[in-house]
Design an enzyme around this catalytic site. Structure first.
Site, PDB file in Angstrom:
ATOM      1  N   ARG A 125      -4.536  12.337 -54.630  1.00 33.09           N
ATOM      2  CA  ARG A 125      -5.057  11.780 -55.889  1.00 33.09           C
ATOM      3  C   ARG A 125      -4.170  12.185 -57.062  1.00 33.09           C
ATOM      4  NH1 ARG A 125      -6.532   9.990 -52.255  1.00 33.09           N
ATOM      5  NH2 ARG A 125      -8.603   9.785 -51.353  1.00 33.09           N
ATOM      6  N   SER A 199     -16.225   9.208 -57.409  1.00 31.07           N
ATOM      7  CA  SER A 199     -16.084  10.629 -57.085  1.00 31.07           C
ATOM      8  C   SER A 199     -15.575  11.386 -58.305  1.00 31.07           C
ATOM      9  CB  SER A 199     -15.115  10.809 -55.912  1.00 31.07           C
ATOM     10  OG  SER A 199     -15.613  10.168 -54.763  1.00 31.07           O
ATOM     11  N   GLU A 295     -11.497  14.744 -60.651  1.00 34.82           N
ATOM     12  CA  GLU A 295     -10.705  13.544 -60.355  1.00 34.82           C
ATOM     13  C   GLU A 295     -10.693  12.601 -61.550  1.00 34.82           C
ATOM     14  OE1 GLU A 295     -10.935   9.988 -57.052  1.00 34.82           O
ATOM     15  OE2 GLU A 295     -11.355  12.019 -56.397  1.00 34.82           O
TER      16      GLU A 295
END
Length: 299
Positions: A125, A199, A295
């Protein structure tokens, strides 16, 4: 307006951003569209996509043309331009598996650069655009290397189980996409109904030794072995075990079906969502000794 005089924020779909205050600068909305088959070889097609295209609609376009590789990334919110910045991933596939190149406009040099996979320095990510080149580039287009003959990825999560439930006999990329859509829809709240950024935290990676020590204390800990002596821990499981799943304070909450998702049930301010994330972060760190990295981009 001179770019050097104002902070610049490039807004795509806005699905991975938490605003805690007004942005003190210029916000540019990326609406660059277009999907173009540039060329092909024996095994692959090379597809150039405008950064302002909706990601899921692009996935459906590829499925319609039988271009394989991103079906496992179905229903991820946001636009194509954000996909390499975040190195989006789901159900055993990551963006860098299909990435070929991108074009990006440097906001200060005012010229276009081309980046290869190696240039992007992809991580979990993560990419060079979230690190060294943060806030310096506006992505214009992304070119993908997609397969003519699919390689199916069905072992991650509940994909195989969902395919069986669907009664799929002949496996194909459309069926995998639909299975992923079904799973995500059952677990994740629709942001159009309950605002959320998906998320909120990354799944942390820890050394094998740390994982083994945690497993002695928490035998049911959910983890995925990685290369180079590291293990990925399920952040959602740790958040749930810390007592946050279904928690609500005012209109800020932790989703009842997926603890990894923070939601706004109505009128929670961005700072309230952030404060909840900080409480969760501290709670997990205290219980497991593991640092959860957000995130979501915080403004």
């Amino acid at each position: 307006m001179m770019y050097s005089e104002y902070p610049i924020f490039i807004l795509g779909g806005g699905s991975n951003i938490l605003f805690t205050k007004d942005y003190d600068g210029a916000v540019l909305k990326n609406e660059i569209k277009g999907i173009e088959l540039q060329h092909e070889d024996t095994d692959h097609v090379y597809v150039k996509v405008g950064a302002g295209e909706n990601w899921h609609q692009f996935v459906l376009h590829c499925i319609q043309h039988n271009w394989a590789g991103i079906e496992n990334l179905s229903l991820i919110p946001g636009n194509v331009g954000a996909s390499p910045i975040q190195n989006i991933g789901a159900y055993g596939v990551e963006l860098d598996d299909v990435f070929w190149s991108l074009e990006a406009f440097h906001l200060f040099e005012k010229r276009i650069h081309t980046f290869t996979r190696e240039d992007c320095e992809f991580g979990y990510r993560n990419s060079i655009f979230k690190e060294r080149y943060k806030d310096q580039f506006a992505i214009i287009s992304v070119t993908f290397q997609l397969k003519k003959k699919p390689i199916f990825h069905t072992d991650y999560g509940a994909v195989n189980e969902e395919l069986e439930k669907m009664g799929v006999k002949d496996l194909n990329i459309k069926a995998i996409s639909q299975a992923v859509v079904n799973i995500r829809s059952s677990k994740l709240p629709d942001p159009k109904i309950i605002p959320n950024a998906g998320s909120f935290f990354k799944n942390p990676e820890v050394p094998t030794e740390k994982y083994e020590a945690l497993k002695l204390q928490f035998p049911n800990i959910v983890a995925y072995p990685l290369a180079k002596g590291t293990v990925k821990l399920a952040a959602g499981w740790m958040i749930e075990q810390s007592g946050w799943k279904g928690y609500r304070k005012g209109d800020a909450g932790c989703h009842a079906k997926q603890a990894l998702v923070l939601v706004n049930y109505g009128n929670a301010k961005g700072v309230e969502i952030y404060e909840l994330s900080e409480e969760i972060h501290q709670s997990v760190n205290k219980k497991f000794g593991v640092f959860l990295e957000r995130e979501v981009s915080i403004i």
